[in-house]
Design a protein around this motif. Sequence first.
Motif, PDB file in Angstrom:
ATOM      1  N   ASP A 276     -10.218  13.443  11.641  1.00  0.00           N
ATOM      2  CA  ASP A 276     -11.397  14.273  11.358  1.00  0.00           C
ATOM      3  C   ASP A 276     -12.675  13.662  11.927  1.00  0.00           C
ATOM      4  OD1 ASP A 276      -9.847  16.122  10.064  1.00  0.00           O
ATOM      5  OD2 ASP A 276     -10.368  15.445   8.036  1.00  0.00           O
ATOM      6  N   LEU A 277     -12.834  12.354  11.760  1.00  0.00           N
ATOM      7  CA  LEU A 277     -14.056  11.692  12.226  1.00  0.00           C
ATOM      8  C   LEU A 277     -14.174  11.669  13.747  1.00  0.00           C
ATOM      9  CD1 LEU A 277     -14.250   8.638   9.788  1.00  0.00           C
ATOM     10  CD2 LEU A 277     -15.691  10.686   9.781  1.00  0.00           C
TER      11      LEU A 277
ATOM     12  N   SER B 160      -6.805  14.771  17.790  1.00  0.00           N
ATOM     13  CA  SER B 160      -5.582  15.015  17.014  1.00  0.00           C
ATOM     14  C   SER B 160      -4.497  13.969  17.266  1.00  0.00           C
ATOM     15  CB  SER B 160      -5.045  16.409  17.328  1.00  0.00           C
ATOM     16  OG  SER B 160      -4.702  16.492  18.691  1.00  0.00           O
ATOM     17  N   LEU B 161      -4.810  12.898  17.973  1.00  0.00           N
ATOM     18  CA  LEU B 161      -3.835  11.827  18.169  1.00  0.00           C
ATOM     19  C   LEU B 161      -3.636  11.059  16.865  1.00  0.00           C
ATOM     20  CD1 LEU B 161      -5.072  10.398  21.594  1.00  0.00           C
ATOM     21  CD2 LEU B 161      -3.059  11.811  21.190  1.00  0.00           C
ATOM     22  N   LEU B 162      -2.551  10.293  16.803  1.00  0.00           N
ATOM     23  CA  LEU B 162      -2.259   9.479  15.630  1.00  0.00           C
ATOM     24  C   LEU B 162      -3.428   8.543  15.322  1.00  0.00           C
ATOM     25  CD1 LEU B 162       0.066   8.810  13.619  1.00  0.00           C
ATOM     26  CD2 LEU B 162       0.726   7.004  15.189  1.00  0.00           C
ATOM     27  N   PHE B 163      -3.896   8.550  14.093  1.00  0.00           N
ATOM     28  CA  PHE B 163      -5.046   7.771  13.646  1.00  0.00           C
ATOM     29  C   PHE B 163      -6.278   8.012  14.521  1.00  0.00           C
ATOM     30  CE2 PHE B 163      -1.543   5.411  11.704  1.00  0.00           C
ATOM     31  CZ  PHE B 163      -2.004   5.327  10.414  1.00  0.00           C
ATOM     32  N   GLY B 164      -6.420   9.220  15.009  1.00  0.00           N
ATOM     33  CA  GLY B 164      -7.579   9.576  15.816  1.00  0.00           C
ATOM     34  C   GLY B 164      -7.659   8.813  17.121  1.00  0.00           C
ATOM     35  N   GLY B 165      -6.537   8.314  17.595  1.00  0.00           N
ATOM     36  CA  GLY B 165      -6.509   7.553  18.838  1.00  0.00           C
ATOM     37  C   GLY B 165      -6.946   6.104  18.665  1.00  0.00           C
ATOM     38  N   LYS B 166      -7.183   5.677  17.448  1.00  0.00           N
ATOM     39  CA  LYS B 166      -7.622   4.305  17.175  1.00  0.00           C
ATOM     40  C   LYS B 166      -6.413   3.397  16.993  1.00  0.00           C
ATOM     41  CE  LYS B 166     -11.839   5.589  17.138  1.00  0.00           C
ATOM     42  NZ  LYS B 166     -12.601   5.417  18.341  1.00  0.00           N
ATOM     43  N   VAL B 167      -6.584   2.132  17.380  1.00  0.00           N
ATOM     44  CA  VAL B 167      -5.525   1.145  17.204  1.00  0.00           C
ATOM     45  C   VAL B 167      -5.566   0.631  15.772  1.00  0.00           C
ATOM     46  CG1 VAL B 167      -4.677  -1.116  17.931  1.00  0.00           C
ATOM     47  CG2 VAL B 167      -5.610   0.464  19.631  1.00  0.00           C
ATOM     48  N   ILE B 168      -4.437   0.669  15.123  1.00  0.00           N
ATOM     49  CA  ILE B 168      -4.300   0.175  13.754  1.00  0.00           C
ATOM     50  C   ILE B 168      -3.321  -0.991  13.795  1.00  0.00           C
ATOM     51  CG2 ILE B 168      -3.586   0.743  11.402  1.00  0.00           C
ATOM     52  CD1 ILE B 168      -6.042   2.281  12.297  1.00  0.00           C
ATOM     53  N   LEU B 169      -3.765  -2.131  13.310  1.00  0.00           N
ATOM     54  CA  LEU B 169      -2.920  -3.319  13.297  1.00  0.00           C
ATOM     55  C   LEU B 169      -2.526  -3.630  11.861  1.00  0.00           C
ATOM     56  CD1 LEU B 169      -1.725  -5.784  14.803  1.00  0.00           C
ATOM     57  CD2 LEU B 169      -3.891  -6.952  14.350  1.00  0.00           C
ATOM     58  N   LEU B 170      -1.233  -3.698  11.618  1.00  0.00           N
ATOM     59  CA  LEU B 170      -0.707  -4.013  10.292  1.00  0.00           C
ATOM     60  C   LEU B 170       0.106  -5.294  10.382  1.00  0.00           C
ATOM     61  CD1 LEU B 170       0.721  -0.511   9.305  1.00  0.00           C
ATOM     62  CD2 LEU B 170      -1.520  -1.443   8.738  1.00  0.00           C
ATOM     63  N   CYS B 171      -0.023  -6.125   9.398  1.00  0.00           N
ATOM     64  CA  CYS B 171       0.839  -7.303   9.259  1.00  0.00           C
ATOM     65  C   CYS B 171       1.729  -7.027   8.065  1.00  0.00           C
ATOM     66  CB  CYS B 171       0.009  -8.552   9.036  1.00  0.00           C
ATOM     67  SG  CYS B 171      -1.029  -8.958  10.438  1.00  0.00           S
ATOM     68  N   VAL B 172       3.006  -6.878   8.305  1.00  0.00           N
ATOM     69  CA  VAL B 172       3.905  -6.390   7.266  1.00  0.00           C
ATOM     70  C   VAL B 172       5.058  -7.357   7.064  1.00  0.00           C
ATOM     71  CG1 VAL B 172       5.397  -4.479   6.601  1.00  0.00           C
ATOM     72  CG2 VAL B 172       3.330  -4.028   7.896  1.00  0.00           C
TER      73      VAL B 172
ATOM     74  N   THR C  74       0.841  -1.191   0.000  1.00  0.00           N
ATOM     75  CA  THR C  74       0.000   0.000   0.000  1.00  0.00           C
ATOM     76  C   THR C  74       0.882   1.249   0.000  1.00  0.00           C
ATOM     77  OG1 THR C  74      -1.676  -1.208   1.235  1.00  0.00           O
ATOM     78  CG2 THR C  74      -1.849   1.176   1.232  1.00  0.00           C
ATOM     79  N   HIS C  75       0.526   2.197  -0.832  1.00  0.00           N
ATOM     80  CA  HIS C  75       1.279   3.447  -0.931  1.00  0.00           C
ATOM     81  C   HIS C  75       1.155   4.217   0.384  1.00  0.00           C
ATOM     82  CE1 HIS C  75       2.755   7.235  -2.519  1.00  0.00           C
ATOM     83  NE2 HIS C  75       3.073   6.604  -3.648  1.00  0.00           N
ATOM     84  N   VAL C  76       2.212   4.897   0.767  1.00  0.00           N
ATOM     85  CA  VAL C  76       2.223   5.638   2.029  1.00  0.00           C
ATOM     86  C   VAL C  76       1.135   6.715   2.068  1.00  0.00           C
ATOM     87  CG1 VAL C  76       3.932   7.355   1.338  1.00  0.00           C
ATOM     88  CG2 VAL C  76       3.730   6.724   3.738  1.00  0.00           C
ATOM     89  N   LEU C  77       0.765   7.250   0.917  1.00  0.00           N
ATOM     90  CA  LEU C  77      -0.284   8.280   0.899  1.00  0.00           C
ATOM     91  C   LEU C  77      -1.636   7.733   1.359  1.00  0.00           C
ATOM     92  CD1 LEU C  77       0.611  10.194  -2.400  1.00  0.00           C
ATOM     93  CD2 LEU C  77       1.128  10.829  -0.033  1.00  0.00           C
ATOM     94  N   ALA C  78      -1.865   6.435   1.168  1.00  0.00           N
ATOM     95  CA  ALA C  78      -3.111   5.826   1.645  1.00  0.00           C
ATOM     96  C   ALA C  78      -3.144   5.815   3.177  1.00  0.00           C
ATOM     97  CB  ALA C  78      -3.257   4.411   1.100  1.00  0.00           C
ATOM     98  N   PHE C  79      -2.005   5.527   3.801  1.00  0.00           N
ATOM     99  CA  PHE C  79      -1.943   5.545   5.265  1.00  0.00           C
ATOM    100  C   PHE C  79      -2.122   6.960   5.803  1.00  0.00           C
ATOM    101  CE2 PHE C  79       0.371   1.630   4.293  1.00  0.00           C
ATOM    102  CZ  PHE C  79      -0.275   0.744   5.147  1.00  0.00           C
ATOM    103  N   ILE C  80      -1.539   7.918   5.128  1.00  0.00           N
ATOM    104  CA  ILE C  80      -1.695   9.323   5.537  1.00  0.00           C
ATOM    105  C   ILE C  80      -3.155   9.742   5.419  1.00  0.00           C
ATOM    106  CG2 ILE C  80      -1.068  11.697   4.959  1.00  0.00           C
ATOM    107  CD1 ILE C  80       1.687  10.567   4.075  1.00  0.00           C
ATOM    108  N   ALA C  81      -3.817   9.325   4.352  1.00  0.00           N
ATOM    109  CA  ALA C  81      -5.230   9.667   4.159  1.00  0.00           C
ATOM    110  C   ALA C  81      -6.101   9.050   5.254  1.00  0.00           C
ATOM    111  CB  ALA C  81      -5.705   9.204   2.784  1.00  0.00           C
ATOM    112  N   VAL C  82      -5.830   7.794   5.608  1.00  0.00           N
ATOM    113  CA  VAL C  82      -6.597   7.131   6.670  1.00  0.00           C
ATOM    114  C   VAL C  82      -6.349   7.826   8.005  1.00  0.00           C
ATOM    115  CG1 VAL C  82      -6.815   4.991   7.998  1.00  0.00           C
ATOM    116  CG2 VAL C  82      -6.723   4.905   5.502  1.00  0.00           C
ATOM    117  N   GLU C  83      -5.100   8.192   8.250  1.00  0.00           N
ATOM    118  CA  GLU C  83      -4.786   8.876   9.510  1.00  0.00           C
ATOM    119  C   GLU C  83      -5.545  10.199   9.633  1.00  0.00           C
ATOM    120  OE1 GLU C  83      -1.714  11.173  12.194  1.00  0.00           O
ATOM    121  OE2 GLU C  83      -1.411  11.130  10.034  1.00  0.00           O
ATOM    122  N   ARG C  84      -5.538  10.982   8.584  1.00  0.00           N
ATOM    123  CA  ARG C  84      -6.245  12.276   8.602  1.00  0.00           C
ATOM    124  C   ARG C  84      -7.759  12.082   8.695  1.00  0.00           C
ATOM    125  NH1 ARG C  84      -2.761  15.492   3.989  1.00  0.00           N
ATOM    126  NH2 ARG C  84      -0.855  15.635   5.210  1.00  0.00           N
TER     127      ARG C  84
END
Length: 126
Positions: free
Chosen positions: A16-17, A21-33, A2-12
Motif C-alpha cells: 500500500d505504501l 504489487s510486488l512481494l513486500f512492495g518490492g522491498k528487501v526483507i531480511l529474516l534471521c530464523v 512472530t505470528h504469520v499474520l504479522a508478516f502478512i500485515a507488513v507485506e500488505r
Amino acid sequence: MTHVLAFIAVERLLQDLTNISLLFGGKVILLCVDFRQVLPVVLKGSRSLTVASCLKKHKLWSKFIKLNLIKNMRTLETKRKFSNWLLEIGEGKSGDNVMLPDICYPAEQNPAKQLCGDLNLSAIMP
C-alpha cells in the motif's frame, strides 16, 4: 516466534505504501530464523493451530529466498565441542535424556562468591 499474520500485515502495508504489487512492495526483507526456537504463541490454541501460525507453514514462505549459514563465526575453537552439542540437541539427535556437560556447572557453588568473589570485603568491613 512472530505470528504469520504479522508478516502478512507488513507485506500488505508495504504494498500500500509503495503502490507496488510486488512481494513486500518490492522491498528487501531480511529474516534471521531458527525454527528450533519458540513457536508463535496462540492463546488457547491447539498444537495444530500453533504450528499453522508459523511462517514456515504459510504459502508466503515459499516466496522467500533461503540462505543457510554453515559456519558458526561466533564460536571460538575452544568452545567448538559445546556448540556442536547444542546443535545436536536442537536437531533432536541427543535422545530423550540430555546430560549437561561439565562446562555448565560452575566450579564455585556459593552464589555470593560467584557474584562477588573478586571483591575484597575486608577492606570495607571493620
